[in-house]
Design an enzyme around this catalytic site. Structure first.
Site: not given
Length: 255
Positions: A60, A47, A18
């Site tokens: 992000h 992201d 992640h």
């Protein structure tokens, strides 16, 4: 929709680092992605937002403020301004193109966070010819589909919030759980809504029957990883890439 082999993981669990892997808060930095690759991860999650001049950056938040020493919304800044910001004060904000280009076999799950990222993300995928090794995701189905529409070749995709909500609801009201997933290759979901567990073995079985994968986020606890793997999930997104690898090695499901 086609997965182009993105989801072909040979029976192992899709282990997604992640925002890369960093215990020092350097999320979505090239150092974090490199750390995941060095651990042997074949998949990372990131992201994307687009700059004012159309560059896709791996970040992000819409703003630079939380994770970097810079300030302002990415969509309001040119790349020349964004690239001066340092994640944690030490690591530059990377371009998506740099992530895709540095590791040409790495599979990247891309969450298109805002409308500014639509054309920018498509451009980065086109420029690096990364179609076969990306999965496009977004909370917004509209954003995901708009990005896919700009690509010259199909890519793997995962469900947006609307599709995932219908998938979950189907399991509780007796509707066809697989119907909302027809246009995607996977559903990437949380395990809980607040304190209530919403992902059930019935949901996983229905997705599998329709040829779809189930990935869960963001799982950092070893016992929870083991429980979910036993339930039959296909992928786990984790901040603790080191722990996830340890679990998968122990059960013989690490590639």
């Amino acid at each position: 929709m086609t997965s182009n082999g993105y989801f072909d993981n040979g029976g192992t669990v899709v282990a997604l680092a992640h925002r890369g892997f960093s215990l020092d808060g350097l999320e979505n930095s090239m150092a974090a992605f490199r750390a995941a690759v060095d651990l042997g991860f074949r998949y990372v999650e990131t992201d994307v937002h687009g700059t004012k001049d159309g560059k896709a950056v791996a970040l992000h938040d819409a703003s630079l403020d939380r994770t970097t020493d810079g300030h302002g919304d990415v969509a309001d800044l040119n790349w020349a301004e964004v690239k001066g910001a340092k994640i944690g004060g030490v690591e530059p904000v990377p371009l998506l193109e740099d992530l895709l280009g540095t590791w040409p076999t790495l599979r990247v799950n891309i969450d298109v966070k805002g409308t500014s990222g639509i054309a920018a993300t498509a451009d980065a995928i086109e420029r690096t010819r990364a179609h076969d090794r990306v999965c496009l995701a977004s909370f917004s189905t509209v954003r995901r589909e708009a990005t896919v529409a700009l690509l010259s070749k199909p890519v793997a995709t995962s469900a947006g919030t609307r599709e995932a909500a219908a998938f979950f609801a189907g399991g509780f009201i007796g509707a066809n759980m697989a119907a909302p997933l027809v246009a995607v290759g996977a559903v990437q979901v949380p395990v809980k809504l607040g304190a209530v567990r919403i992902l059930t073995a019935r949901h996983i079985a229905a997705a599998h029957a329709a040829g779809k994968q189930v990935h869960v986020w963001t799982i950092n606890d070893k016992a929870e990883m083991e429980r979910l793997i036993a339930m039959g999930v296909d992928g786990i997104v984790s901040d603790r890439a080191d722990v996830l690898k340890e679990v998968l090695v122990a059960i013989g499901r690490w590639e």
